[in-house]
Design a protein around this motif. Sequence first.
Motif, mmCIF file in Angstrom:
data_model
loop_
_atom_site.group_PDB
_atom_site.id
_atom_site.type_symbol
_atom_site.label_atom_id
_atom_site.label_comp_id
_atom_site.label_asym_id
_atom_site.label_seq_id
_atom_site.Cartn_x
_atom_site.Cartn_y
_atom_site.Cartn_z
ATOM 1 N N LYS A 50 3.642 -107.196 81.603
ATOM 2 C CA LYS A 50 2.592 -106.196 81.657
ATOM 3 C C LYS A 50 2.340 -105.654 80.251
ATOM 4 O O LYS A 50 3.243 -105.628 79.418
ATOM 5 C CB LYS A 50 2.986 -105.040 82.585
ATOM 6 C CG LYS A 50 3.121 -105.427 84.045
ATOM 7 C CD LYS A 50 3.479 -104.204 84.884
ATOM 8 C CE LYS A 50 3.619 -104.560 86.346
ATOM 9 N NZ LYS A 50 3.953 -103.378 87.179
ATOM 10 N N PHE A 51 1.132 -105.237 79.996
ATOM 11 C CA PHE A 51 0.787 -104.670 78.694
ATOM 12 C C PHE A 51 1.172 -103.183 78.697
ATOM 13 O O PHE A 51 0.607 -102.396 79.457
ATOM 14 C CB PHE A 51 -0.716 -104.816 78.429
ATOM 15 C CG PHE A 51 -1.130 -104.513 77.016
ATOM 16 C CD1 PHE A 51 -1.127 -103.207 76.547
ATOM 17 C CD2 PHE A 51 -1.513 -105.528 76.158
ATOM 18 C CE1 PHE A 51 -1.505 -102.917 75.244
ATOM 19 C CE2 PHE A 51 -1.901 -105.251 74.850
ATOM 20 C CZ PHE A 51 -1.894 -103.945 74.398
ATOM 21 N N PRO A 52 2.135 -102.764 77.853
ATOM 22 C CA PRO A 52 2.547 -101.356 77.857
ATOM 23 C C PRO A 52 1.645 -100.474 76.990
ATOM 24 O O PRO A 52 1.280 -100.845 75.878
ATOM 25 C CB PRO A 52 3.965 -101.417 77.279
ATOM 26 C CG PRO A 52 3.958 -102.622 76.389
ATOM 27 C CD PRO A 52 3.000 -103.599 76.990
ATOM 28 N N ILE A 53 1.301 -99.338 77.537
ATOM 29 C CA ILE A 53 0.573 -98.331 76.776
ATOM 30 C C ILE A 53 1.232 -96.984 77.008
ATOM 31 O O ILE A 53 1.556 -96.624 78.142
ATOM 32 C CB ILE A 53 -0.920 -98.268 77.155
ATOM 33 C CG1 ILE A 53 -1.600 -97.080 76.436
ATOM 34 C CG2 ILE A 53 -1.129 -98.177 78.660
ATOM 35 C CD1 ILE A 53 -3.094 -97.000 76.622
ATOM 36 N N CYS A 54 1.459 -96.241 75.934
ATOM 37 C CA CYS A 54 2.034 -94.900 76.027
ATOM 38 C C CYS A 54 0.986 -93.874 75.610
ATOM 39 O O CYS A 54 0.312 -94.039 74.587
ATOM 40 C CB CYS A 54 3.265 -94.780 75.124
ATOM 41 S SG CYS A 54 4.684 -95.728 75.694
ATOM 42 N N PHE A 55 0.863 -92.834 76.403
ATOM 43 C CA PHE A 55 -0.121 -91.782 76.159
ATOM 44 C C PHE A 55 0.579 -90.429 76.175
ATOM 45 O O PHE A 55 1.315 -90.112 77.113
ATOM 46 C CB PHE A 55 -1.207 -91.820 77.245
ATOM 47 C CG PHE A 55 -2.163 -90.658 77.218
ATOM 48 C CD1 PHE A 55 -3.073 -90.514 76.185
ATOM 49 C CD2 PHE A 55 -2.154 -89.708 78.231
ATOM 50 C CE1 PHE A 55 -3.959 -89.442 76.158
ATOM 51 C CE2 PHE A 55 -3.034 -88.641 78.224
ATOM 52 C CZ PHE A 55 -3.944 -88.511 77.176
ATOM 53 N N VAL A 56 0.354 -89.640 75.133
ATOM 54 C CA VAL A 56 0.927 -88.299 75.084
ATOM 55 C C VAL A 56 -0.044 -87.335 75.757
ATOM 56 O O VAL A 56 -1.155 -87.105 75.282
ATOM 57 C CB VAL A 56 1.218 -87.863 73.634
ATOM 58 C CG1 VAL A 56 1.721 -86.416 73.617
ATOM 59 C CG2 VAL A 56 2.259 -88.785 73.005
ATOM 60 N N SER A 57 0.388 -86.783 76.878
ATOM 61 C CA SER A 57 -0.447 -85.886 77.657
ATOM 62 C C SER A 57 0.037 -84.442 77.502
ATOM 63 O O SER A 57 0.625 -84.088 76.477
ATOM 64 C CB SER A 57 -0.445 -86.319 79.129
ATOM 65 O OG SER A 57 -1.412 -85.593 79.856
ATOM 66 N N ALA A 58 -0.205 -83.618 78.504
ATOM 67 C CA ALA A 58 0.186 -82.208 78.453
ATOM 68 C C ALA A 58 0.833 -81.811 79.763
ATOM 69 O O ALA A 58 0.351 -82.161 80.840
ATOM 70 C CB ALA A 58 -1.039 -81.326 78.202
#
Length: 271
Positions: free
Chosen positions: A154-162
């Motif tokens: 799978k293609f990993p993506i990390c997102f910094v949220s709140a």
Amino acid sequence: MKLLTLLLIPTAALALATRPMKVTVFGGTGYVGSAVCERLIQRGHVVTAVSRRGVNPKPDSKELGQVNWVQGDATDSKVVNEVLQDADAAVHVIGLLFDADSGLANLNKIVSGSGSIPTETSTYDAITRTTAFNVINSIEKKVNSLSGMLKKEKFPICFVSAAEAGWPDVPFGNTVDGLAPEWLNRYLVAKRSVEAKLNEVGSKGKIRETKFDVLPVIPVFNLAAAVGVPFVDKTVRVETLADAIVAGLEGEQIQGVQRIGQMEKISELVR
């Protein structure tokens, strides 16, 4: 309602990928972005960092000297497509606490790692939602291409949220949401729209999304967390967040929302 997926697997049982990846970091000149880039280089990955400046923020850093710094505007989908063309993974750490319409934009010079002040077009919708949607849409195109469909990983993506993005999902959360200032509501609308988009694409099985729910480093949040205010976590250290993001990219079993407790646990995997 926001889909909440917490890490329930014992930390000791988690395995991190050993293969080097080509990682594109959006927002690489900020506090978190540059720390992520340093750690990725230390662990043998190939890193491209994209920002409006496209300049190494720490010229004396051995690790950051090995990063491919690209000047580009992530609100432009063509730019995003280009820098993700050869990527195996992505990190989105673009953001600003006070946008052009908040009346507090000058404070970004203090709280921003790059020290930049928003232009009149730097709204939460543009900087958070548009840039993140461009990244997600570009990744979707990659994984749905012929070459993408042939890949097992799978293609990993990390997102910094709140962390505040989860207020509507807890008792009295809507009340707290309603009391928040107008600029914070717009900030959260942008974050929530990205989380919803990530939930959608993650459910399709080709993208592994990891969201890091963090709070700005403001002492009152630590006090609120200590007395048990719902969904108010203590603030996270930049080093812990950066380590957790790297673990989120490498750990094939790490997915979904990571709050402070999960971040502290998985950050240990890369130390």
